[in-house]
Write an enzyme that holds these catalytic residues in place. Structure first.
Site, mmCIF file in Angstrom:
data_model
loop_
_atom_site.group_PDB
_atom_site.id
_atom_site.type_symbol
_atom_site.label_atom_id
_atom_site.label_comp_id
_atom_site.label_asym_id
_atom_site.label_seq_id
_atom_site.Cartn_x
_atom_site.Cartn_y
_atom_site.Cartn_z
ATOM 1 N N THR A 309 28.863 19.843 43.577
ATOM 2 C CA THR A 309 27.511 19.318 43.655
ATOM 3 C C THR A 309 27.141 19.047 45.103
ATOM 4 O OG1 THR A 309 28.111 16.967 43.588
ATOM 5 C CG2 THR A 309 27.864 18.106 41.464
ATOM 6 N N ASP A 310 25.857 18.959 45.378
ATOM 7 C CA ASP A 310 25.418 18.303 46.592
ATOM 8 C C ASP A 310 25.684 16.814 46.371
ATOM 9 O OD1 ASP A 310 24.306 17.783 49.087
ATOM 10 O OD2 ASP A 310 22.461 18.901 48.712
ATOM 11 N N ALA A 311 25.461 15.991 47.370
ATOM 12 C CA ALA A 311 25.799 14.581 47.248
ATOM 13 C C ALA A 311 25.069 13.940 46.075
ATOM 14 C CB ALA A 311 25.441 13.845 48.545
ATOM 15 N N LEU A 312 25.828 13.288 45.225
ATOM 16 C CA LEU A 312 25.254 12.694 44.020
ATOM 17 C C LEU A 312 24.557 11.366 44.272
ATOM 18 C CD1 LEU A 312 28.038 13.604 41.451
ATOM 19 C CD2 LEU A 312 25.732 14.566 41.596
#
Length: 541
Positions: A309-312
């Site tokens: 993921t990109d930063a959650l």
């Protein structure tokens, strides 16, 4: 001291477990744009068959497996500051930010220390794209990706990546969240812009793959981002959820090609985007979308590598569900690693509950954990020893690295206007410097042999990022340090040089072009709306 994993396993005599791997004086110098140590042109690396990774997985309980799916934000500036979260969550990785880092020796010692604390070697990641997005307080500063696109030289892309990779490796960092494979089709994009190689998918594909290969060859895991594409957005996903309402055929033509090329080349890892694409999935952002990650990236494109993921903690993914639910949805969608979950305890609890209730199977957790462990094995993370802090200092101050960055910057400089041959300026010309980064630009022009003054001048040099530049009473040269788009709003300036970055080497490249020390060879990697400056435009002398 922790024994390298493969040695420890061999010493323990652990048997193989049958688990299948699922698997950037005077005469003008002509900038050298010939290929520089370009990586092998082969379309993909040979398939990697893990040996150690399945053994490690077989020895893990559910908590340890879930841990491999987590990449946590590093805490403080020392390993001791991270002991508690490593012990509690058994993470697969950590990511460094500016606040964690003070100098080369400190970073190397930090990396050694967190690896010593972790039972299974960690991915130590960083956002070191170069240009706008850097976290290291030390090391070589290259221009942004759009500058590299302007060179049209994949060898220079590889040079940027391999030099960056050498410095990361010396610091004990083994994963870089780069290159950016977004095709920047929106000139007003608030979050990508010059982080992209350009607006044409073929150019972006070539440059992103050159960088990804170069990182891999140096033992650094590259993460190609942001699938399915973040280049046509007018909202920053750090603060909101961008909506990209493109028909699928247009998305496939404009934004998919770099990611398709990355999949075909077998890149190590792909990062998702927190964007909503209603024509692909009307309900969930890509990070949480089974239709986009599982359906398109995994099934249609056939990607078998690690998906992160990109930063959650970004607002683009936190608007519809709880942090724990986001973790489960991402895994259901086909993601392997959860980057920076804002509440790791909630993420772990939600994943465990999903396994206990049958919403997720343990086999699904195994699949992702094995991908992560296999990539660690492939890039030598499982066997890596500590790095030398003294050698780290040498690596980040290597003069050859600074020369490489200047070579890239010089090749990127793009001359877009030269009314009445105002450029190059004669040696010793009196110039007044204004606008964006005026002090640093003045220093570069002085270094290039011009006389910087505050009053009457032979010419005015004005720096800009996005603002229009007005003509002064003297011939005026604009130096664009962001995208080249101010060309349209600056119709009266006599000269216009785009360098696509505000790093020191880019300002030096602009000065060298203005004085004629370097002949401009860059060409536009994007079109400039409302002008005749199309993709590929570039003047010289």
């Amino acid at each position: 001291m922790r024994i390298p994993v493969t040695r420890a396993l061999a010493c323990a005599g652990i048997a193989l477990t049958a688990l299948a791997a699922t698997a950037c004086t005077t005469a003008p110098q002509e900038v050298d744009t010939s290929p520089h140590e370009e990586p092998s042109p082969s379309p993909s690396e040979p398939p990697f068959e893990p040996v150690t990774a399945p053994r490690l997985l077989a020895e893990m309980d559910l908590d340890a497996k879930i841990g491999q799916l987590l990449v946590l934000t590093a805490q403080g500036t020392s390993a001791a500051d991270n002991a508690a979260q490593i012990e509690e969550y058994l993470p697969g990785g950590v990511i460094y930010f500016d606040a964690n880092l003070t100098g080369a020796a400190q970073i190397a010692e930090f990396s050694n220390g967190v690896q010593e604390l972790s039972g299974t070697p960690l991915f130590i990641g960083i956002d070191q794209e170069q240009g706008l997005v850097v976290r290291l307080p030390v090391g070589t500063r290259f221009p942004d990706a759009m500058a590299v696109g302007a060179t049209r030289d994949t060898g220079l892309a590889a040079l940027r990546a391999s030099t960056t990779a050498a410095e990361l490796a010396a610091l004990g960092i083994n994963l870089n969240y780069a290159p950016d494979a977004d095709v920047n089709t929106d000139p007003n994009n608030p979050v990508i812009g010059i982080r992209s190689f350009g607006s044409e998918p073929d150019l972006v594909s070539e440059m992103a793959l050159a960088e990804a290969r170069a990182y891999g060859e140096q033992g650094i895991v590259p993460v190609v981002k942001h699938f399915p594409g973040h280049g046509d957005t007018d909202v920053d996903s750090h603060t909101g959820l961008p909506v990209i309402d493109l028909p699928r055929d247009r998305w496939e033509a404009e934004h998919l090609p770099p990611f398709r090329a990355a999949v075909d080349a077998g890149v190590d890892a792909v990062m998702t985007a927190h964007v909503l694409m209603p024509q692909l999935d009307p309900d969930e952002p890509a990070t949480l979308s089974s239709a986009i990650i599982g359906g398109i990236l995994r099934d249609e494109l056939g990607y078998e590598g690690v998906v992160t993921t990109d930063a959650l903690n970004m607002e683009g993914v936190r608007q519809r569900h709880s942090d724990g639910e986001n973790a489960v949805l991402a895994i259901e969608a086909g993601v392997d690693q959860l980057l920076m979950p804002p509440d790791p305890a909630a993420a772990v609890a939600a994943i465990k509950e999903a396994v206990e209730t049958g919403r997720l199977t343990e086999e699904r957790i195994d699949e992702s954990a094995l991908r992560v462990l296999s990539l660690k094995e492939k890039r030598g993370v499982l066997d890596a020893g500590p790095v030398d802090p003294a050698a780290a200092e040498d690596a980040v101050t290597d003069p050859e690295h600074a020369e490489a960055a200047q070579r890239v910057a010089d090749a990127s400089a793009t001359l877009l206007r030269n009314t009445d041959g105002v450029l190059p300026l004669a040696p010793g010309s009196r110039v007044r410097v204004e606008g964006t980064n005026a002090d640093r630009l003045a220093a570069a022009l002085t270094e290039a042999g011009l006389d910087v003054v505050t009053g009457d001048a032979d010419a005015v040099v004005t720096g800009t990022n996005t603002a229009p530049v007005a003509r002064s009473t003297a011939p005026t040269i604009a130096v664009s340090q962001g995208g080249p788009y101010p060309l349209a709003s600056s119709p009266d300036v006599d000269g216009f040089v785009a360098v696509y970055s505000a790093v020191d080497v880019s300002l030096a490249a602009a000065a060298r072009v203005i004085t004629g020390e370097v002949r401009p060879t860059g060409t536009l990697p994007v079109a400039v709306p409302d002008t005749d400056a199309d993709f590929g435009t570039g003047l010289s002398y």
